[in-house]
Design a protein around this motif. Structure first.
Motif, PDB file in Angstrom:
ATOM      1  N   LYS A 117     -68.606  -4.091  42.435  1.00 33.55           N
ATOM      2  CA  LYS A 117     -69.644  -5.362  42.461  1.00 33.55           C
ATOM      3  C   LYS A 117     -70.641  -5.245  40.935  1.00 33.55           C
ATOM      4  N   ARG A 118     -70.532  -4.056  40.493  1.00 33.71           N
ATOM      5  CA  ARG A 118     -71.262  -3.778  39.085  1.00 33.71           C
ATOM      6  C   ARG A 118     -70.509  -4.090  37.975  1.00 33.71           C
ATOM      7  N   PHE A 119     -69.548  -4.761  38.037  1.00 32.54           N
ATOM      8  CA  PHE A 119     -68.582  -5.268  36.836  1.00 32.54           C
ATOM      9  C   PHE A 119     -68.102  -6.560  36.940  1.00 32.54           C
ATOM     10  N   ASN A 120     -67.923  -7.034  35.937  1.00 34.10           N
ATOM     11  CA  ASN A 120     -67.409  -8.419  35.803  1.00 34.10           C
ATOM     12  C   ASN A 120     -66.035  -8.547  35.063  1.00 34.10           C
ATOM     13  N   PHE A 121     -64.977  -8.323  36.032  1.00 33.42           N
ATOM     14  CA  PHE A 121     -63.792  -8.332  35.435  1.00 33.42           C
ATOM     15  C   PHE A 121     -63.030  -9.663  35.057  1.00 33.42           C
ATOM     16  N   ASP A 122     -62.350 -10.101  34.031  1.00 33.22           N
ATOM     17  CA  ASP A 122     -61.790 -11.407  33.980  1.00 33.22           C
ATOM     18  C   ASP A 122     -60.707 -11.720  35.129  1.00 33.22           C
ATOM     19  N   ILE A 123     -60.043 -10.708  35.512  1.00 34.27           N
ATOM     20  CA  ILE A 123     -59.171 -10.963  36.715  1.00 34.27           C
ATOM     21  C   ILE A 123     -59.162  -9.783  37.530  1.00 34.27           C
ATOM     22  N   GLU A 124     -59.407 -10.065  38.729  1.00 37.86           N
ATOM     23  CA  GLU A 124     -59.301  -9.000  39.892  1.00 37.86           C
ATOM     24  C   GLU A 124     -57.958  -9.183  40.627  1.00 37.86           C
ATOM     25  N   LEU A 125     -57.281  -8.233  40.783  1.00 36.46           N
ATOM     26  CA  LEU A 125     -55.987  -8.255  41.871  1.00 36.46           C
ATOM     27  C   LEU A 125     -56.158  -7.249  42.653  1.00 36.46           C
ATOM     28  N   LEU A 126     -56.645  -7.827  43.915  1.00 36.78           N
ATOM     29  CA  LEU A 126     -57.124  -6.738  44.852  1.00 36.78           C
ATOM     30  C   LEU A 126     -56.123  -6.722  46.077  1.00 36.78           C
ATOM     31  N   GLY A 127     -55.874  -5.234  46.526  1.00 38.21           N
ATOM     32  CA  GLY A 127     -54.882  -4.803  47.550  1.00 38.21           C
ATOM     33  C   GLY A 127     -54.425  -3.545  47.335  1.00 38.21           C
ATOM     34  N   ASN A 128     -53.301  -3.237  47.883  1.00 40.52           N
ATOM     35  CA  ASN A 128     -52.613  -2.195  47.529  1.00 40.52           C
ATOM     36  C   ASN A 128     -52.251  -1.829  46.179  1.00 40.52           C
ATOM     37  N   CYS A 129     -52.421  -0.871  45.243  1.00 39.97           N
ATOM     38  CA  CYS A 129     -52.184  -1.025  43.872  1.00 39.97           C
ATOM     39  C   CYS A 129     -50.708  -0.794  43.725  1.00 39.97           C
ATOM     40  N   ASP A 130     -50.016  -0.108  44.507  1.00 41.66           N
ATOM     41  CA  ASP A 130     -48.439   0.261  44.418  1.00 41.66           C
ATOM     42  C   ASP A 130     -47.590  -1.106  44.487  1.00 41.66           C
ATOM     43  N   GLU A 131     -48.330  -1.854  45.421  1.00 40.83           N
ATOM     44  CA  GLU A 131     -47.661  -3.369  45.600  1.00 40.83           C
ATOM     45  C   GLU A 131     -47.855  -4.451  44.737  1.00 40.83           C
ATOM     46  N   ILE A 132     -49.130  -4.253  44.051  1.00 36.92           N
ATOM     47  CA  ILE A 132     -49.304  -5.129  43.100  1.00 36.92           C
ATOM     48  C   ILE A 132     -48.708  -4.889  41.710  1.00 36.92           C
ATOM     49  N   ILE A 133     -48.677  -3.612  41.613  1.00 36.13           N
ATOM     50  CA  ILE A 133     -47.639  -3.217  40.288  1.00 36.13           C
ATOM     51  C   ILE A 133     -46.270  -3.457  40.545  1.00 36.13           C
ATOM     52  N   HIS A 134     -45.846  -3.402  41.669  1.00 35.51           N
ATOM     53  CA  HIS A 134     -44.443  -3.796  41.870  1.00 35.51           C
ATOM     54  C   HIS A 134     -44.240  -5.293  42.030  1.00 35.51           C
ATOM     55  N   GLU A 187     -58.599 -16.568  45.193  1.00 34.98           N
ATOM     56  CA  GLU A 187     -59.929 -17.059  45.331  1.00 34.98           C
ATOM     57  C   GLU A 187     -60.685 -17.405  43.899  1.00 34.98           C
ATOM     58  N   PRO A 188     -61.040 -18.388  43.927  1.00 32.93           N
ATOM     59  CA  PRO A 188     -61.813 -18.961  42.508  1.00 32.93           C
ATOM     60  C   PRO A 188     -62.919 -18.064  42.304  1.00 32.93           C
ATOM     61  N   PRO A 189     -63.439 -17.651  41.128  1.00 34.21           N
ATOM     62  CA  PRO A 189     -62.769 -18.012  39.862  1.00 34.21           C
ATOM     63  C   PRO A 189     -61.753 -17.106  39.265  1.00 34.21           C
ATOM     64  N   ASN A 190     -61.416 -16.025  39.812  1.00 32.95           N
ATOM     65  CA  ASN A 190     -60.645 -14.990  39.106  1.00 32.95           C
ATOM     66  C   ASN A 190     -59.981 -13.889  40.000  1.00 32.95           C
ATOM     67  N   ARG A 191     -59.875 -14.305  41.383  1.00 34.87           N
ATOM     68  CA  ARG A 191     -59.389 -13.179  42.370  1.00 34.87           C
ATOM     69  C   ARG A 191     -58.247 -13.551  42.942  1.00 34.87           C
ATOM     70  N   TYR A 192     -57.358 -12.430  43.012  1.00 32.49           N
ATOM     71  CA  TYR A 192     -56.104 -12.585  43.699  1.00 32.49           C
ATOM     72  C   TYR A 192     -56.202 -11.632  44.881  1.00 32.49           C
ATOM     73  N   LEU A 193     -55.838 -12.046  45.882  1.00 26.31           N
ATOM     74  CA  LEU A 193     -55.748 -10.971  47.115  1.00 26.31           C
ATOM     75  C   LEU A 193     -54.478 -10.760  47.554  1.00 26.31           C
ATOM     76  N   PHE A 194     -54.134  -9.540  47.480  1.00 29.79           N
ATOM     77  CA  PHE A 194     -52.802  -9.022  47.907  1.00 29.79           C
ATOM     78  C   PHE A 194     -53.057  -8.187  49.583  1.00 29.79           C
ATOM     79  N   SER A 195     -51.885  -7.947  50.050  1.00 29.84           N
ATOM     80  CA  SER A 195     -52.301  -7.061  51.342  1.00 29.84           C
ATOM     81  C   SER A 195     -52.742  -5.873  51.015  1.00 29.84           C
ATOM     82  N   GLY A 196     -53.696  -5.354  51.957  1.00 32.51           N
ATOM     83  CA  GLY A 196     -54.470  -4.301  51.927  1.00 32.51           C
ATOM     84  C   GLY A 196     -55.942  -4.203  51.017  1.00 32.51           C
TER      85      GLY A 196
END
Length: 127
Positions: free
Chosen positions: A67-84, A113-122
């Motif tokens: 919450k303290r940062f404003n990222f252009d894109i957030e890919l949220l979930g299990n990092c290994d799965e997101i990278i995969h 989830e607009p404006p910049n968030r993608y939710l993956f499992s986890g």
């Protein structure tokens, strides 16, 4: 008896001088910042996103938003799965990296989830 110390920085220890030298050098050359799996609570590393020029895109790959940062894109979930998942999106020339890792089958399901968030499992969202 001499003390053996691993080649890491323990909590409370200062970072090597090279960290600051490279940070100063790289802040003018960076064209993308990717933060993976970090709470960014400990300084001076926590200051890096704010040191990068504003025009440089910043991507967060993490279980929860920061919450303290404003990222252009957030890919949220299990990092290994997101990278995969990202490797799969990059195509055949990147598939060897996926095959070398035993990550299983990634869930390619994600919800935008607009404006910049993608939710993956986890993904863990705090109310």
């Amino acid at each position: 008896d001499p003390i053996m110390k691993p080649d890491i920085v323990f909590f409370g220890e200062g970072l090597p001088d090279d960290f600051y030298r490279f940070l100063k050098r790289d802040e003018g050359e960076v064209d993308l910042l990717i933060v993976i799996g970090s709470s960014l609570k400990v300084r001076p590393v926590a200051m890096i996103p704010n040191l990068i020029p504003e025009h440089v895109p910043q991507i967060l790959i993490n279980r929860e938003p920061l919450k303290r940062f404003n990222f252009d894109i957030e890919l949220l979930g299990n990092c290994d799965e997101i990278i995969h998942h990202l490797l799969g999106c990059l195509g055949n020339e990147w598939n060897h990296a996926r095959e070398e890792e035993e990550l299983g089958t990634p869930s390619s399901e994600c919800r935008f989830e607009p404006p910049n968030r993608y939710l993956f499992s986890g993904a863990e969202l705090m109310p």
